[in-house]
Design a protein around this motif. Structure first.
Motif, mmCIF file in Angstrom:
data_model
loop_
_atom_site.group_PDB
_atom_site.id
_atom_site.type_symbol
_atom_site.label_atom_id
_atom_site.label_comp_id
_atom_site.label_asym_id
_atom_site.label_seq_id
_atom_site.Cartn_x
_atom_site.Cartn_y
_atom_site.Cartn_z
ATOM 1 N N ALA A 81 0.810 -1.223 0.000
ATOM 2 C CA ALA A 81 0.000 0.000 0.000
ATOM 3 C C ALA A 81 0.840 1.268 0.000
ATOM 4 O O ALA A 81 0.284 2.362 0.037
ATOM 5 N N SER A 82 2.144 1.130 -0.039
ATOM 6 C CA SER A 82 3.019 2.296 -0.125
ATOM 7 C C SER A 82 3.614 2.349 -1.528
ATOM 8 O O SER A 82 3.735 1.315 -2.196
ATOM 9 N N PRO A 83 3.998 3.536 -1.996
ATOM 10 C CA PRO A 83 4.562 3.659 -3.342
ATOM 11 C C PRO A 83 5.982 3.123 -3.400
ATOM 12 O O PRO A 83 6.629 2.913 -2.368
ATOM 13 N N SER A 84 6.475 2.928 -4.603
ATOM 14 C CA SER A 84 7.766 2.269 -4.784
ATOM 15 C C SER A 84 8.931 3.055 -4.213
ATOM 16 O O SER A 84 10.001 2.501 -3.975
ATOM 17 N N TRP A 85 8.727 4.362 -3.949
ATOM 18 C CA TRP A 85 9.825 5.179 -3.423
ATOM 19 C C TRP A 85 9.829 5.279 -1.896
ATOM 20 O O TRP A 85 10.758 5.828 -1.303
ATOM 21 N N ASP A 86 8.806 4.752 -1.239
ATOM 22 C CA ASP A 86 8.679 4.924 0.215
ATOM 23 C C ASP A 86 9.762 4.160 0.956
ATOM 24 O O ASP A 86 10.170 3.069 0.544
ATOM 25 N N GLU A 87 10.215 4.705 2.074
ATOM 26 C CA GLU A 87 11.258 4.061 2.865
ATOM 27 C C GLU A 87 10.710 2.967 3.769
ATOM 28 O O GLU A 87 11.475 2.201 4.366
ATOM 29 N N GLU A 88 9.372 2.889 3.911
ATOM 30 C CA GLU A 88 8.739 1.808 4.655
ATOM 31 C C GLU A 88 7.728 1.112 3.748
ATOM 32 O O GLU A 88 7.361 1.627 2.695
ATOM 33 N N LEU A 89 7.274 -0.060 4.158
ATOM 34 C CA LEU A 89 6.302 -0.826 3.398
ATOM 35 C C LEU A 89 5.013 -0.921 4.205
ATOM 36 O O LEU A 89 5.030 -1.358 5.356
ATOM 37 N N GLU A 90 3.903 -0.503 3.608
ATOM 38 C CA GLU A 90 2.621 -0.472 4.305
ATOM 39 C C GLU A 90 1.676 -1.509 3.712
ATOM 40 O O GLU A 90 1.686 -1.772 2.498
ATOM 41 N N PHE A 91 0.830 -2.082 4.575
ATOM 42 C CA PHE A 91 -0.134 -3.091 4.154
ATOM 43 C C PHE A 91 -1.478 -2.824 4.825
ATOM 44 O O PHE A 91 -1.529 -2.306 5.949
ATOM 45 N N LEU A 92 -2.553 -3.201 4.143
ATOM 46 C CA LEU A 92 -3.919 -3.055 4.647
ATOM 47 C C LEU A 92 -4.529 -4.441 4.748
ATOM 48 O O LEU A 92 -4.481 -5.217 3.786
ATOM 49 N N SER A 93 -5.105 -4.777 5.905
ATOM 50 C CA SER A 93 -5.586 -6.138 6.127
ATOM 51 C C SER A 93 -6.932 -6.153 6.826
ATOM 52 O O SER A 93 -7.271 -5.251 7.596
ATOM 53 N N LEU A 120 -8.459 -1.643 -1.863
ATOM 54 C CA LEU A 120 -7.969 -0.274 -1.988
ATOM 55 C C LEU A 120 -6.441 -0.214 -1.946
ATOM 56 O O LEU A 120 -5.825 0.719 -2.485
ATOM 57 N N ALA A 121 -5.813 -1.202 -1.323
ATOM 58 C CA ALA A 121 -4.380 -1.133 -1.017
ATOM 59 C C ALA A 121 -3.496 -0.781 -2.212
ATOM 60 O O ALA A 121 -2.664 0.123 -2.119
ATOM 61 N N PRO A 122 -3.623 -1.464 -3.356
ATOM 62 C CA PRO A 122 -2.713 -1.119 -4.452
ATOM 63 C C PRO A 122 -2.920 0.291 -4.976
ATOM 64 O O PRO A 122 -1.993 0.901 -5.506
ATOM 65 N N TRP A 123 -4.122 0.828 -4.815
ATOM 66 C CA TRP A 123 -4.376 2.196 -5.307
ATOM 67 C C TRP A 123 -3.655 3.228 -4.443
ATOM 68 O O TRP A 123 -3.300 4.301 -4.919
ATOM 69 N N LEU A 124 -3.441 2.897 -3.170
ATOM 70 C CA LEU A 124 -2.668 3.789 -2.305
ATOM 71 C C LEU A 124 -1.228 3.888 -2.790
ATOM 72 O O LEU A 124 -0.567 4.913 -2.607
ATOM 73 N N SER A 125 -0.763 2.829 -3.419
ATOM 74 C CA SER A 125 0.574 2.821 -3.995
ATOM 75 C C SER A 125 0.596 3.553 -5.332
ATOM 76 O O SER A 125 1.402 4.466 -5.548
ATOM 77 N N VAL A 126 -0.309 3.169 -6.225
ATOM 78 C CA VAL A 126 -0.348 3.762 -7.570
ATOM 79 C C VAL A 126 -0.647 5.254 -7.515
ATOM 80 O O VAL A 126 -0.075 6.054 -8.272
ATOM 81 N N ALA A 127 -1.539 5.665 -6.594
ATOM 82 C CA ALA A 127 -1.944 7.072 -6.516
ATOM 83 C C ALA A 127 -0.851 7.972 -5.954
ATOM 84 O O ALA A 127 -0.979 9.198 -5.994
ATOM 85 N N ARG A 128 0.215 7.391 -5.423
ATOM 86 C CA ARG A 128 1.326 8.196 -4.906
ATOM 87 C C ARG A 128 2.575 8.053 -5.772
ATOM 88 O O ARG A 128 3.661 8.457 -5.374
ATOM 89 N N ASP A 129 2.401 7.508 -6.963
ATOM 90 C CA ASP A 129 3.527 7.318 -7.874
ATOM 91 C C ASP A 129 3.555 8.455 -8.898
ATOM 92 O O ASP A 129 2.560 8.683 -9.590
ATOM 93 N N PRO A 130 4.645 9.190 -9.004
ATOM 94 C CA PRO A 130 4.711 10.302 -9.968
ATOM 95 C C PRO A 130 4.412 9.874 -11.402
ATOM 96 O O PRO A 130 3.836 10.652 -12.177
ATOM 97 N N ASP A 131 4.773 8.639 -11.776
ATOM 98 C CA ASP A 131 4.518 8.180 -13.140
ATOM 99 C C ASP A 131 3.029 8.162 -13.466
ATOM 100 O O ASP A 131 2.632 8.342 -14.622
ATOM 101 N N THR A 132 2.202 7.917 -12.447
ATOM 102 C CA THR A 132 0.756 7.887 -12.665
ATOM 103 C C THR A 132 0.266 9.220 -13.214
ATOM 104 O O THR A 132 -0.544 9.263 -14.157
ATOM 105 N N TYR A 133 0.760 10.302 -12.661
ATOM 106 C CA TYR A 133 0.277 11.633 -13.050
ATOM 107 C C TYR A 133 0.944 12.143 -14.325
ATOM 108 O O TYR A 133 0.393 13.014 -15.002
ATOM 109 N N SER A 134 2.078 11.586 -14.669
ATOM 110 C CA SER A 134 2.692 11.966 -15.936
ATOM 111 C C SER A 134 2.061 11.215 -17.101
ATOM 112 O O SER A 134 2.052 11.707 -18.234
#
Length: 271
Positions: free
Chosen positions: A70-82, A133-147
């Motif tokens: 649930a965190s984007p590929s650049w985040d320093e931690e890894l988040e999960f929703l369960s 929802l979890a993967p969208w939290l990752s995709v929605a915080r990725d700069p490539d998504t908005y480019s």
């Protein structure tokens, strides 16, 4: 006989990272999020999933389940929703984790809910139910998504209002994100629906697609267009199958990592 011949063979490398839990948040009695320390060598694409488990107290084989990161590929931690499933062999234990505990994580992320599996388009729809929802939290915080897309629409369907985890974040909090806050403010729309309580946008997302209410609420042309829209699906098997059929009816083709298309779904969580 040499000393080398008497030495035991080196231990096999573990298939898992043993990671420290650094943060836990309970949205409801059954719905929770947690973060773990990210290994320095761990790389993934936003939207991918990985296997998660807990050490077995008796030294047996751990129970593992697939979890979207649930965190984007650049985040320093890894988040999960369960969600905690009553009597579930993993989640009934996982719901009780606390900071400082250890979680097992597989070393190979994978999945089809990635931008690489879609061809170009104008609007990206991220449609999920429950913990989907979890993967969208990752995709929605990725700069490539908005480019790649001019507009990004996150649709989240839950049973109750309290289950709309990250509602505040996706409504306003993401606008303060240091990397994509400005882009999200201009390009991201959050569209929640609730099926078992009164809500301004009630019902299943599939029903709102079929009735046209989804498009009316967002002031968009009715239906999905292969020339304009790209869609990602994650959540309940029923929602994914029904929405995929609707998308096919609009002339959209499923994509994959090998052959990008108009929409993608995560088959690891279906059936």
């Amino acid at each position: 006989m040499t000393d080398a011949a008497l030495s035991p063979p080196p231990p096999k490398p573990s298939a898992f990272h043993e990671l420290e839990v650094v943060w836990v948040h309970h949205w409801t009695d059954q719905l929770f999020s947690f973060r773990v320390a990210r290994p320095e060598d761990f790389r993934f694409r936003s939207g991918e999933f990985v296997m998660i488990g807990l050490p077995d107290a008796d030294g047996g084989k751990p129970v593992l389940r697939a979890y979207s990161i649930a965190s984007p590929s650049w985040d320093e931690e890894l988040e999960f929703l369960s969600i905690a499933v009553p009597d579930g062999p993993l989640t009934s234990r996982l719901v009780n984790i606390k900071p400082g505990d250890t979680v097992l994580m597989g070393k190979k992320p994978t999945g089809t809910l990635v931008l690489d599996a879609l061809t170009g388009g104008e609007t990206l729809w991220l449609i999920g139910t429950g913990t989907g929802l979890a993967p969208w939290l990752s995709v929605a915080r990725d700069p490539d998504t908005y480019s790649r897309f001019g507009r990004v629409i996150v649709c989240h369907t839950a049973r109750n209002v309290a289950d709309l985890s990250y509602r505040d974040f996706l409504t306003t909090g993401i606008h303060d994100d240091p990397l994509i806050g400005d882009e999200a403010s201009a390009q991201l729309t959050y569209y929640p629906t609730v099926t078992r309580e009164d809500f301004e946008t009630p019902g299943r997302i599939t029903d709102r697609i079929k009735s046209g209410a989804l498009f009316e609420d967002l002031d968009l042309p009715h239906g999905f267009s292969p020339g304009r829209d790209r869609v990602m699906l994650c959540g309940s098997m029923a929602m994914i199958k029904e929405t995929a059929e609707l998308l096919e009816g609009f002339g959209m083709k499923e994509g994959s990592n090998a052959e990008p298309g108009d929409y993608v779904l995560e088959r690891a969580f279906v059936g």
